[in-house]
Design a protein around this motif. Structure first.
Motif, PDB file in Angstrom:
ATOM      1  N   ARG A 155       8.857   3.737  -5.179  1.00  0.00           N
ATOM      2  CA  ARG A 155       9.294   4.730  -4.184  1.00  0.00           C
ATOM      3  C   ARG A 155       8.888   6.132  -4.588  1.00  0.00           C
ATOM      4  O   ARG A 155       8.516   6.941  -3.737  1.00  0.00           O
ATOM      5  N   ALA A 214       5.200   6.527  -3.713  1.00  0.00           N
ATOM      6  CA  ALA A 214       4.775   6.176  -2.348  1.00  0.00           C
ATOM      7  C   ALA A 214       5.003   7.314  -1.366  1.00  0.00           C
ATOM      8  O   ALA A 214       6.000   8.021  -1.433  1.00  0.00           O
ATOM      9  N   SER A 215       4.052   7.470  -0.456  1.00  0.00           N
ATOM     10  CA  SER A 215       4.209   8.471   0.595  1.00  0.00           C
ATOM     11  C   SER A 215       4.481   7.819   1.956  1.00  0.00           C
ATOM     12  O   SER A 215       5.182   8.384   2.776  1.00  0.00           O
ATOM     13  N   ASP A 216       3.921   6.653   2.185  1.00  0.00           N
ATOM     14  CA  ASP A 216       4.057   5.973   3.475  1.00  0.00           C
ATOM     15  C   ASP A 216       3.848   4.472   3.267  1.00  0.00           C
ATOM     16  O   ASP A 216       2.877   3.898   3.768  1.00  0.00           O
ATOM     17  N   PRO A 217       4.726   3.808   2.494  1.00  0.00           N
ATOM     18  CA  PRO A 217       4.468   2.426   2.102  1.00  0.00           C
ATOM     19  C   PRO A 217       4.444   1.446   3.268  1.00  0.00           C
ATOM     20  O   PRO A 217       5.187   1.581   4.224  1.00  0.00           O
ATOM     21  N   SER A 246       0.874  -1.176   0.000  1.00  0.00           N
ATOM     22  CA  SER A 246       0.000   0.000   0.000  1.00  0.00           C
ATOM     23  C   SER A 246       0.908   1.222   0.000  1.00  0.00           C
ATOM     24  O   SER A 246       1.589   1.504   0.990  1.00  0.00           O
ATOM     25  N   GLN A 247       0.952   1.924  -1.120  1.00  0.00           N
ATOM     26  CA  GLN A 247       1.890   3.036  -1.280  1.00  0.00           C
ATOM     27  C   GLN A 247       1.600   4.191  -0.328  1.00  0.00           C
ATOM     28  O   GLN A 247       2.492   4.958   0.003  1.00  0.00           O
ATOM     29  N   HIS A 248       0.357   4.315   0.108  1.00  0.00           N
ATOM     30  CA  HIS A 248       0.004   5.403   1.024  1.00  0.00           C
ATOM     31  C   HIS A 248      -0.364   4.868   2.403  1.00  0.00           C
ATOM     32  O   HIS A 248      -1.137   5.472   3.149  1.00  0.00           O
ATOM     33  N   GLY A 249       0.209   3.715   2.716  1.00  0.00           N
ATOM     34  CA  GLY A 249       0.041   3.149   4.052  1.00  0.00           C
ATOM     35  C   GLY A 249      -1.397   2.807   4.375  1.00  0.00           C
ATOM     36  O   GLY A 249      -2.164   2.401   3.512  1.00  0.00           O
ATOM     37  N   ARG A 250      -1.746   3.011   5.599  1.00  0.00           N
ATOM     38  CA  ARG A 250      -3.092   2.677   6.083  1.00  0.00           C
ATOM     39  C   ARG A 250      -4.121   3.720   5.686  1.00  0.00           C
ATOM     40  O   ARG A 250      -5.304   3.565   5.988  1.00  0.00           O
ATOM     41  N   ARG A 251      -3.678   4.797   5.011  1.00  0.00           N
ATOM     42  CA  ARG A 251      -4.585   5.881   4.623  1.00  0.00           C
ATOM     43  C   ARG A 251      -5.294   5.656   3.293  1.00  0.00           C
ATOM     44  O   ARG A 251      -6.279   6.327   3.004  1.00  0.00           O
ATOM     45  N   SER A 252      -4.790   4.757   2.453  1.00  0.00           N
ATOM     46  CA  SER A 252      -5.443   4.548   1.159  1.00  0.00           C
ATOM     47  C   SER A 252      -6.853   4.009   1.399  1.00  0.00           C
ATOM     48  O   SER A 252      -7.123   3.348   2.404  1.00  0.00           O
TER      49      SER A 252
END
Length: 123
Positions: free
Chosen positions: A106, A109-112, A45-51
């Motif tokens: 990379r 991605a903001s928060d992978p 998930s390239q935007h972490g738990r926020r996607s």
């Protein structure tokens, strides 16, 4: 991506992940890059738990993922201990392109964070 799949065009670079909408309860399909093994699949998930799909998966971890032409059911879980940069290299279609693939991930991605989907159905 969805349009291409409806036309029967498949690619090894992307597949479809289906989550359950946290508010609507309706199926939500998104294109993702995934690598598969016998027990499940890996996604980053390239935007972490926020996607959006990650938030849906947090509310309802049972998901479906398209493996080839077959929908597989599984349980999704975040794996923050997994090395996302190393994981991203596994998405390359060949070893020669691993560095390019990881660099592209990379850049976007903001928060992978790595996600493991463990299959709950029989193949």
């Amino acid at each position: 991506m969805g349009g291409l799949q409806r036309l029967g065009v498949r690619t090894s670079l992307a597949t479809t992940l289906e989550t359950t909408g946290r508010k609507s309860g309706e199926p939500r399909a998104v294109p993702v890059a995934a690598t598969f093994d016998d027990e499940g699949a890996w996604i980053v998930s390239q935007h972490g738990r926020r996607s959006g799909w990650a938030v849906n998966m947090t509310a309802e971890p049972e998901v479906r993922i398209l493996q080839g032409g077959t929908w597989r059911t599984g349980i999704g879980a975040f794996r923050p201990e997994d090395d996302t940069h190393a994981r991203m290299r596994t998405f390359a279609p060949s070893a020669a392109l691993a560095g390019v693939t990881a660099s592209a991930f990379r850049a976007l991605a903001s928060d992978p964070i790595s996600v493991r989907i463990t299959f709950t159905d029989a193949p």
